[in-house]
Structures are given as structure tokens and as C-alpha cells.
Design a protein around this motif. Structure first.
Motif, PDB file in Angstrom:
ATOM      1  N   ARG A 182     -11.642 -30.984  -0.772  1.00 38.55           N
ATOM      2  CA  ARG A 182     -12.654 -32.039  -0.903  1.00 38.55           C
ATOM      3  C   ARG A 182     -14.065 -31.492  -0.720  1.00 38.55           C
ATOM      4  O   ARG A 182     -14.988 -31.843  -1.460  1.00 38.55           O
ATOM      5  CB  ARG A 182     -12.393 -33.126   0.138  1.00 38.55           C
ATOM      6  N   SER A 183     -14.223 -30.633   0.250  1.00 34.58           N
ATOM      7  CA  SER A 183     -15.558 -30.138   0.594  1.00 34.58           C
ATOM      8  C   SER A 183     -16.009 -28.969  -0.271  1.00 34.58           C
ATOM      9  O   SER A 183     -17.202 -28.662  -0.335  1.00 34.58           O
ATOM     10  CB  SER A 183     -15.576 -29.694   2.061  1.00 34.58           C
ATOM     11  N   GLY A 184     -15.057 -28.312  -0.936  1.00 36.45           N
ATOM     12  CA  GLY A 184     -15.380 -27.113  -1.687  1.00 36.45           C
ATOM     13  C   GLY A 184     -15.320 -25.851  -0.853  1.00 36.45           C
ATOM     14  O   GLY A 184     -15.620 -24.751  -1.338  1.00 36.45           O
ATOM     15  N   ALA A 185     -14.909 -25.995   0.409  1.00 34.06           N
ATOM     16  CA  ALA A 185     -14.798 -24.822   1.283  1.00 34.06           C
ATOM     17  C   ALA A 185     -13.711 -23.874   0.798  1.00 34.06           C
ATOM     18  O   ALA A 185     -13.762 -22.671   1.087  1.00 34.06           O
ATOM     19  CB  ALA A 185     -14.508 -25.269   2.718  1.00 34.06           C
ATOM     20  N   PHE A 195      -1.377 -30.367   5.370  1.00 34.29           N
ATOM     21  CA  PHE A 195      -1.787 -31.134   4.196  1.00 34.29           C
ATOM     22  C   PHE A 195      -3.202 -31.691   4.362  1.00 34.29           C
ATOM     23  O   PHE A 195      -3.991 -31.690   3.410  1.00 34.29           O
ATOM     24  CB  PHE A 195      -0.776 -32.253   3.932  1.00 34.29           C
ATOM     25  N   TYR A 196      -3.522 -32.151   5.559  1.00 31.25           N
ATOM     26  CA  TYR A 196      -4.877 -32.643   5.815  1.00 31.25           C
ATOM     27  C   TYR A 196      -5.885 -31.501   5.731  1.00 31.25           C
ATOM     28  O   TYR A 196      -6.980 -31.665   5.161  1.00 31.25           O
ATOM     29  CB  TYR A 196      -4.956 -33.316   7.185  1.00 31.25           C
ATOM     30  N   LEU A 197      -5.517 -30.343   6.273  1.00 30.84           N
ATOM     31  CA  LEU A 197      -6.395 -29.172   6.198  1.00 30.84           C
ATOM     32  C   LEU A 197      -6.676 -28.817   4.744  1.00 30.84           C
ATOM     33  O   LEU A 197      -7.839 -28.614   4.355  1.00 30.84           O
ATOM     34  CB  LEU A 197      -5.749 -27.989   6.915  1.00 30.84           C
ATOM     35  N   LEU A 198      -5.628 -28.753   3.931  1.00 26.23           N
ATOM     36  CA  LEU A 198      -5.796 -28.406   2.527  1.00 26.23           C
ATOM     37  C   LEU A 198      -6.635 -29.457   1.807  1.00 26.23           C
ATOM     38  O   LEU A 198      -7.502 -29.118   0.990  1.00 26.23           O
ATOM     39  CB  LEU A 198      -4.426 -28.265   1.863  1.00 26.23           C
ATOM     40  N   GLN A 199      -6.392 -30.727   2.117  1.00 22.84           N
ATOM     41  CA  GLN A 199      -7.172 -31.814   1.510  1.00 22.84           C
ATOM     42  C   GLN A 199      -8.653 -31.652   1.790  1.00 22.84           C
ATOM     43  O   GLN A 199      -9.498 -31.756   0.884  1.00 22.84           O
ATOM     44  CB  GLN A 199      -6.690 -33.155   2.055  1.00 22.84           C
ATOM     45  N   GLU A 200      -9.000 -31.394   3.038  1.00 28.02           N
ATOM     46  CA  GLU A 200     -10.403 -31.305   3.416  1.00 28.02           C
ATOM     47  C   GLU A 200     -11.079 -30.045   2.880  1.00 28.02           C
ATOM     48  O   GLU A 200     -12.259 -30.061   2.532  1.00 28.02           O
ATOM     49  CB  GLU A 200     -10.539 -31.386   4.937  1.00 28.02           C
ATOM     50  N   LEU A 201     -10.342 -28.970   2.805  1.00 25.00           N
ATOM     51  CA  LEU A 201     -10.904 -27.753   2.219  1.00 25.00           C
ATOM     52  C   LEU A 201     -11.193 -27.965   0.733  1.00 25.00           C
ATOM     53  O   LEU A 201     -12.228 -27.536   0.221  1.00 25.00           O
ATOM     54  CB  LEU A 201      -9.947 -26.576   2.415  1.00 25.00           C
ATOM     55  N   ASP A 243     -18.348 -27.264  10.803  1.00 24.18           N
ATOM     56  CA  ASP A 243     -17.980 -28.652  10.543  1.00 24.18           C
ATOM     57  C   ASP A 243     -18.184 -28.916   9.054  1.00 24.18           C
ATOM     58  O   ASP A 243     -19.316 -28.867   8.549  1.00 24.18           O
ATOM     59  CB  ASP A 243     -18.856 -29.588  11.382  1.00 24.18           C
ATOM     60  N   LEU A 244     -17.105 -29.193   8.342  1.00 25.04           N
ATOM     61  CA  LEU A 244     -17.182 -29.377   6.891  1.00 25.04           C
ATOM     62  C   LEU A 244     -17.956 -30.627   6.497  1.00 25.04           C
ATOM     63  O   LEU A 244     -18.246 -30.826   5.314  1.00 25.04           O
ATOM     64  CB  LEU A 244     -15.773 -29.432   6.292  1.00 25.04           C
TER      65      LEU A 244
END
Length: 234
Positions: free
Chosen positions: A136-139, A128-134, A104-105
Motif C-alpha cells: 500500500r505504501s510503496g515501501a 499478510f498485514y505486513l505485506l499489505q502495508e508494504l 513509520d509507513l
């Protein structure tokens, strides 16, 4: 001597990969239904049939380890469908000495979890949401380090699309507005092709065809049915 476990949802290409591995290594394929159907043909797809199938697999794996000097192959390539939210399926993997971590990011320890993983599997969803969250979190940086270190990355649908140079081409299939904080559609750029999944998917094939017609002369598209995969070797 090894046990290679190929995990994925139904009809995503596990057997395709298994057959390709058979050609490349000294291994034999054991696909999910080989043991399951043995019992289901007589008992139906009941809880008892699944339990007997699992027991048969574990008996085979144990015998394989104990008879390595006479085994006609070095590896078993085993395909299985896993529900990562199901306690029974997770217990099955743990019995194979595999540790499954749902990352969980939004949790403070996700970076340590990613760094400790030997294999990273990223499933589908809105690209696009996946890329955004990756981002944003630095994952994203951790995944890049994971791949560059030679560890295995498996991407399904959106998880494979983000490995391309840019995700803009997939907007006919996924809505960019789902990721209002995404500043750029530039992706990981680990492959120079553009995966185009779901060509035969009942719900998504129309959008996939539109993308194919729009970009086939502009981008190096790689169309995929839902039972096909791309194998990338470093």
C-alpha cells in the motif's frame, strides 16, 4: 578492521550467525553474556551490572581501535539484544556511532528514511498485514531497491516469510483476514525457499507443524527454531 554488531531479540540466532561469521572472516565473537555475566555473577542482573558491562565493552572497542597493529584479529563480532523503544538501548547504539530510525509507513518522510538506511530490519507480526502495508505504501519497491543495491536486509518471522515467493502457505499461522486490502499473497520472491519459523515456539509450534505436514511435499519449506537463522548471500 571493523566492529560487526548483530542485533536481535532473545533467542533469535545472533550467536549462530556470529559463529558462522567467525568461520568466514578473520573475526572474533564477543557475545552479550560474556561481559554481562562477569558482573551479574557477583552483583545480579542489576542496573550497575549492565552499566559496568557496557563500560567494559566500550573500553575493549576503544583499545581494539588503538592497537590495530598488534590485534590478533581484524574484526570484533558483537551480539546484543536491543529494545528499540528504550532510550538507554538507543543511546548505547548511538555511542557505537550507529543511527537507529524507527520507520513509520504513515509518515510522509518514510521513503527518504528507507533510502538513507544501510540496513533494514523488518520484525514479526501478521505476515499478510505486513505485506499489505508494504504494498500500500510503496515501501516494498524501496526494499527491493535496497536489497538489489547490495545493502543488508534482516527479516524476523514475518519479515523473513515475505522474502519467499508467496505467503499463502503461512495462513495456518497468521490470519489472512487481518489484511482485507491485500489483493495477492505473492511476496518478494528473493529466495526460492519458504521459511517456516517458530517450530519450537510454545505458542506457535502447533501451527508450524500443521504447515510442515501440509506443504512439505509441495513447497521447499525451511523449518526454523526460534534460535536459528537463514543466511543468504547474493
Amino acid at each position: 578492521m571493523s566492529l560487526i554488531v548483530l542485533i536481535g531479540p532473545q533467542a533469535v540466532g545472533k550467536m549462530t550467525i556470529g559463529k558462522e561469521l567467525e568461520k568466514r572472516i578473520n573475526g572474533k565473537l564477543l557475545f552479550n553474556h560474556q561481559t554481562l555475566d562477569l558482573y551479574a555473577n557477583f552483583l545480579g542482573y542489576t542496573e550497575e551490572a549492565f552499566s559496568l558491562s557496557d563500560q567494559t565493552r566500550f573500553n575493549l572497542f576503544e583499545a581494539f581501535v588503538n592497537n590495530k597493529e598488534t590485534n590478533p584479529t581484524d574484526s570484533i563480532i558483537f551480539t546484543v539484544m536491543i529494545d528499540f523503544d528504550g532510550k538507554y538501548d538507543i543511546a548505547f547504539l548511538e555511542k557505537l556511532k550507529m543511527t537507529v530510525t524507527i520507520i513509520d509507513l504513515n509518515q510522509p518522510d518514510f521513503k527518504e528514511q528507507i533510502k538513507a538506511s544501510d540496513i533494514i530490519f523488518v520484525a514479526g507480526g501478521n505476515t499478510f498485514y505486513l505485506l499489505q502495508e508494504l504494498r500500500r505504501s510503496g515501501a516494498d519497491k524501496l526494499i527491493e531497491e535496497h536489497i538489489n543495491s547490495g545493502k543488508l536486509y534482516i527479516g524476523e518471522s514475518a519479515g523473513s516469510i515475505i522474502m519467499s515467493p508467496d505467503t499463502d502457505y503461512i495462513k495456518e499461522m497468521d490470519e489472512p483476514e487481518k489484511a482485507p486490502q491485500l489483493k495477492s499473497t505473492a511476496a518478494f520472491n528473493f529466495v526460492d525457499i519458504y521459511p517456516l519459523p517458530h517450530m519450537d515456539n510454545e505458542y506457535m509450534k502447533e501451527a508450524a507443524q500443521i504447515i510442515l505436514e501440509k506443504y512439505q511435499d509441495k513447497l521447499l519449506l525451511h523449518p526454523l527454531n526460534d534460535d536459528e537463522v537463514i543466511l543468504v548471500k547474493k
